[in-house]
Design a protein around this motif. Sequence first.
Motif, PDB file in Angstrom:
ATOM      1  N   TYR A  27      -8.030 135.515 -17.531  1.00 35.12           N
ATOM      2  CA  TYR A  27      -7.197 136.590 -18.037  1.00 35.12           C
ATOM      3  C   TYR A  27      -6.331 136.082 -19.182  1.00 35.12           C
ATOM      4  CZ  TYR A  27      -8.268 139.123 -13.704  1.00 35.12           C
ATOM      5  OH  TYR A  27      -8.915 139.758 -12.675  1.00 35.12           O
ATOM      6  N   LYS A  28      -5.970 136.998 -20.071  1.00 34.64           N
ATOM      7  CA  LYS A  28      -4.981 136.710 -21.095  1.00 34.64           C
ATOM      8  C   LYS A  28      -3.638 137.223 -20.588  1.00 34.64           C
ATOM      9  CE  LYS A  28      -7.178 134.767 -24.577  1.00 34.64           C
ATOM     10  NZ  LYS A  28      -6.801 133.464 -25.128  1.00 34.64           N
ATOM     11  N   PHE A  29      -2.751 136.300 -20.301  1.00 33.95           N
ATOM     12  CA  PHE A  29      -1.442 136.664 -19.773  1.00 33.95           C
ATOM     13  C   PHE A  29      -0.439 136.756 -20.917  1.00 33.95           C
ATOM     14  CE2 PHE A  29       2.745 135.188 -18.211  1.00 33.95           C
ATOM     15  CZ  PHE A  29       3.018 136.213 -17.325  1.00 33.95           C
ATOM     16  N   ARG A  30       0.363 137.829 -20.924  1.00 33.21           N
ATOM     17  CA  ARG A  30       1.365 138.013 -21.981  1.00 33.21           C
ATOM     18  C   ARG A  30       2.736 138.254 -21.361  1.00 33.21           C
ATOM     19  NH1 ARG A  30       0.650 141.321 -27.468  1.00 33.21           N
ATOM     20  NH2 ARG A  30      -0.198 139.254 -27.963  1.00 33.21           N
ATOM     21  N   LEU A  31       3.737 137.615 -21.952  1.00 38.78           N
ATOM     22  CA  LEU A  31       5.124 137.730 -21.507  1.00 38.78           C
ATOM     23  C   LEU A  31       5.966 138.144 -22.705  1.00 38.78           C
ATOM     24  CD1 LEU A  31       6.868 136.970 -18.893  1.00 38.78           C
ATOM     25  CD2 LEU A  31       7.400 134.860 -20.124  1.00 38.78           C
ATOM     26  N   LYS A  32       6.763 139.195 -22.557  1.00 42.17           N
ATOM     27  CA  LYS A  32       7.608 139.679 -23.645  1.00 42.17           C
ATOM     28  C   LYS A  32       9.072 139.402 -23.331  1.00 42.17           C
ATOM     29  CE  LYS A  32       8.627 143.853 -26.354  1.00 42.17           C
ATOM     30  NZ  LYS A  32       8.333 145.303 -26.516  1.00 42.17           N
ATOM     31  N   PHE A  33       9.806 138.886 -24.335  1.00 35.99           N
ATOM     32  CA  PHE A  33      11.226 138.597 -24.163  1.00 35.99           C
ATOM     33  C   PHE A  33      12.031 139.842 -24.506  1.00 35.99           C
ATOM     34  CE2 PHE A  33      15.220 136.625 -26.009  1.00 35.99           C
ATOM     35  CZ  PHE A  33      15.789 136.379 -24.762  1.00 35.99           C
ATOM     36  N   LEU A  34      12.802 140.345 -23.521  1.00 34.89           N
ATOM     37  CA  LEU A  34      13.571 141.575 -23.703  1.00 34.89           C
ATOM     38  C   LEU A  34      14.988 141.336 -24.180  1.00 34.89           C
ATOM     39  CD1 LEU A  34      12.460 143.631 -20.557  1.00 34.89           C
ATOM     40  CD2 LEU A  34      11.398 143.517 -22.826  1.00 34.89           C
ATOM     41  N   GLY A  35      15.459 140.086 -24.072  1.00 31.36           N
ATOM     42  CA  GLY A  35      16.815 139.785 -24.525  1.00 31.36           C
ATOM     43  C   GLY A  35      17.616 139.045 -23.464  1.00 31.36           C
ATOM     44  N   ARG A  36      18.922 138.960 -23.701  1.00 34.04           N
ATOM     45  CA  ARG A  36      19.833 138.269 -22.788  1.00 34.04           C
ATOM     46  C   ARG A  36      20.736 139.272 -22.087  1.00 34.04           C
ATOM     47  NH1 ARG A  36      18.616 134.406 -26.607  1.00 34.04           N
ATOM     48  NH2 ARG A  36      18.535 132.271 -25.803  1.00 34.04           N
ATOM     49  N   GLU A  37      21.136 138.925 -20.849  1.00 32.02           N
ATOM     50  CA  GLU A  37      21.947 139.841 -20.054  1.00 32.02           C
ATOM     51  C   GLU A  37      22.781 139.050 -19.061  1.00 32.02           C
ATOM     52  OE1 GLU A  37      20.887 143.187 -16.702  1.00 32.02           O
ATOM     53  OE2 GLU A  37      19.698 143.205 -18.555  1.00 32.02           O
ATOM     54  N   ILE A  38      23.993 139.520 -18.804  1.00 31.04           N
ATOM     55  CA  ILE A  38      24.833 138.930 -17.763  1.00 31.04           C
ATOM     56  C   ILE A  38      24.531 139.667 -16.465  1.00 31.04           C
ATOM     57  CG2 ILE A  38      27.161 138.362 -17.014  1.00 31.04           C
ATOM     58  CD1 ILE A  38      26.276 136.955 -19.576  1.00 31.04           C
ATOM     59  N   LEU A  39      24.023 138.946 -15.489  1.00 28.21           N
ATOM     60  CA  LEU A  39      23.595 139.557 -14.228  1.00 28.21           C
ATOM     61  C   LEU A  39      24.647 139.312 -13.144  1.00 28.21           C
ATOM     62  CD1 LEU A  39      21.048 141.007 -13.047  1.00 28.21           C
ATOM     63  CD2 LEU A  39      20.314 138.754 -12.233  1.00 28.21           C
ATOM     64  N   ASN A  40      25.063 140.399 -12.474  1.00 28.58           N
ATOM     65  CA  ASN A  40      25.978 140.273 -11.342  1.00 28.58           C
ATOM     66  C   ASN A  40      25.187 139.882 -10.100  1.00 28.58           C
ATOM     67  OD1 ASN A  40      28.515 141.013 -12.539  1.00 28.58           O
ATOM     68  ND2 ASN A  40      27.746 143.108 -12.690  1.00 28.58           N
ATOM     69  N   THR A  41      25.496 138.731  -9.521  1.00 26.60           N
ATOM     70  CA  THR A  41      24.768 138.221  -8.362  1.00 26.60           C
ATOM     71  C   THR A  41      25.747 137.829  -7.260  1.00 26.60           C
ATOM     72  OG1 THR A  41      24.796 135.848  -8.875  1.00 26.60           O
ATOM     73  CG2 THR A  41      23.177 137.207 -10.039  1.00 26.60           C
ATOM     74  N   LYS A  42      25.232 137.478  -6.110  1.00 31.11           N
ATOM     75  CA  LYS A  42      26.068 137.019  -5.004  1.00 31.11           C
ATOM     76  C   LYS A  42      26.760 135.694  -5.329  1.00 31.11           C
ATOM     77  CE  LYS A  42      24.264 135.007  -1.444  1.00 31.11           C
ATOM     78  NZ  LYS A  42      23.518 134.731  -0.184  1.00 31.11           N
ATOM     79  N   PHE A  43      26.230 134.988  -6.352  1.00 32.28           N
ATOM     80  CA  PHE A  43      26.805 133.702  -6.742  1.00 32.28           C
ATOM     81  C   PHE A  43      27.861 133.856  -7.833  1.00 32.28           C
ATOM     82  CE2 PHE A  43      22.231 133.260  -5.787  1.00 32.28           C
ATOM     83  CZ  PHE A  43      22.323 132.548  -4.597  1.00 32.28           C
ATOM     84  N   GLY A  44      27.935 135.037  -8.443  1.00 36.29           N
ATOM     85  CA  GLY A  44      28.835 135.282  -9.560  1.00 36.29           C
ATOM     86  C   GLY A  44      28.074 135.885 -10.728  1.00 36.29           C
ATOM     87  N   LYS A  45      28.728 135.925 -11.889  1.00 35.54           N
ATOM     88  CA  LYS A  45      28.098 136.464 -13.087  1.00 35.54           C
ATOM     89  C   LYS A  45      27.280 135.368 -13.761  1.00 35.54           C
ATOM     90  CE  LYS A  45      31.415 140.138 -13.997  1.00 35.54           C
ATOM     91  NZ  LYS A  45      32.328 140.770 -14.997  1.00 35.54           N
ATOM     92  N   VAL A  46      25.959 135.619 -13.894  1.00 36.73           N
ATOM     93  CA  VAL A  46      25.031 134.585 -14.358  1.00 36.73           C
ATOM     94  C   VAL A  46      24.371 135.019 -15.674  1.00 36.73           C
ATOM     95  CG1 VAL A  46      22.980 133.238 -13.789  1.00 36.73           C
ATOM     96  CG2 VAL A  46      24.572 133.921 -11.968  1.00 36.73           C
ATOM     97  N   PRO A  47      24.508 134.219 -16.741  1.00 39.36           N
ATOM     98  CA  PRO A  47      23.791 134.524 -17.991  1.00 39.36           C
ATOM     99  C   PRO A  47      22.285 134.363 -17.763  1.00 39.36           C
ATOM    100  CG  PRO A  47      25.564 132.926 -18.355  1.00 39.36           C
ATOM    101  CD  PRO A  47      25.379 133.037 -16.879  1.00 39.36           C
ATOM    102  N   CYS A  48      21.526 135.379 -18.143  1.00 40.65           N
ATOM    103  CA  CYS A  48      20.084 135.365 -17.877  1.00 40.65           C
ATOM    104  C   CYS A  48      19.261 135.708 -19.105  1.00 40.65           C
ATOM    105  CB  CYS A  48      19.744 136.370 -16.776  1.00 40.65           C
ATOM    106  SG  CYS A  48      20.246 135.856 -15.119  1.00 40.65           S
ATOM    107  N   LEU A  49      18.037 135.215 -19.110  1.00 38.98           N
ATOM    108  CA  LEU A  49      16.999 135.623 -20.039  1.00 38.98           C
ATOM    109  C   LEU A  49      16.157 136.663 -19.320  1.00 38.98           C
ATOM    110  CD1 LEU A  49      15.890 132.021 -21.070  1.00 38.98           C
ATOM    111  CD2 LEU A  49      17.442 133.499 -22.362  1.00 38.98           C
ATOM    112  N   VAL A  50      15.820 137.756 -20.010  1.00 37.58           N
ATOM    113  CA  VAL A  50      15.081 138.837 -19.371  1.00 37.58           C
ATOM    114  C   VAL A  50      13.680 138.939 -19.982  1.00 37.58           C
ATOM    115  CG1 VAL A  50      15.126 141.263 -18.682  1.00 37.58           C
ATOM    116  CG2 VAL A  50      17.279 140.062 -19.138  1.00 37.58           C
ATOM    117  N   PHE A  51      12.675 138.946 -19.123  1.00 42.49           N
ATOM    118  CA  PHE A  51      11.281 138.963 -19.575  1.00 42.49           C
ATOM    119  C   PHE A  51      10.507 140.101 -18.919  1.00 42.49           C
ATOM    120  CE2 PHE A  51      12.614 134.562 -20.076  1.00 42.49           C
ATOM    121  CZ  PHE A  51      12.135 134.259 -21.338  1.00 42.49           C
ATOM    122  N   ARG A  52       9.449 140.512 -19.601  1.00 40.07           N
ATOM    123  CA  ARG A  52       8.529 141.499 -19.038  1.00 40.07           C
ATOM    124  C   ARG A  52       7.114 140.926 -19.033  1.00 40.07           C
ATOM    125  NH1 ARG A  52       9.927 147.094 -20.184  1.00 40.07           N
ATOM    126  NH2 ARG A  52      11.057 146.611 -18.271  1.00 40.07           N
TER     127      ARG A  52
END
Length: 256
Positions: free
Chosen positions: A173-198
Amino acid sequence: MKKIVLLFLALLPSLALTQEKAYGDGEWFKFRVHYGFVTAGYATLEVDETKLEGKEVFHVKGEGRTVGLSKVFFNVEDYYQSYIDKEKDIPHRFIRKIDEGGHTKDIQIDFDHSTGIAHINNKKHKKREAVSFPKEAQDMVSAFYYLRNNLDATTIEKGDTIDMDMFFDKENYKFRLKFLGREILNTKFGKVPCLVFRPYVQAGRVFKEKESLTVWVTDDDNKMPMLIKADLAVGSLKASLSEFKGLQHSFKILVE
């Protein structure tokens, strides 16, 4: 001070070449799989160092299972293993043993990278096959760990896509991943800077459409998965990181 700065700049190329991997021996993740507030199951990912036929490898073990009422209505017991070359980030063996509501598979794939042939042992149907695969193709587990080690988050821009060859069951298969941007995610550990992919997936039996999956990973040297959101053919679910240990790098959390 100026001389120290110049020396540091001169050393940067060699420091980059000796940078540690994003993951290593002893890393362990646990995810809670849920529909809203209802827990449907749990999944784990674990990394150990070992040897496979004399090769130094990372042995990645993944397990997922339903719990509670979800287990009564649709029992899932999935086991995945990948043996990944420590230096080349390529898989040598992949194991998929699943039972999803009675739909079962029991497959072992051994990758011969010198010949480009994957040797497939379908244990359920007692059938063996040999299928060619592209150079440095990944399996469905090793692909994630390859990206963690090789993705350059300092240069990636919103809208960029990453393509790679993947071998799954007995097909390429040809696998493709798209970068959607950066986001601060609220988690049980605190606010975590994240990279978001599709990741682009196959629409059909499981997913609504090819853009049904979104993944959040930490914007640090671990590139640790924090959240996976999937729009399914029936409803949607999330997998949230609930526990972890054995990280190779500091976990970046924003302090207010």
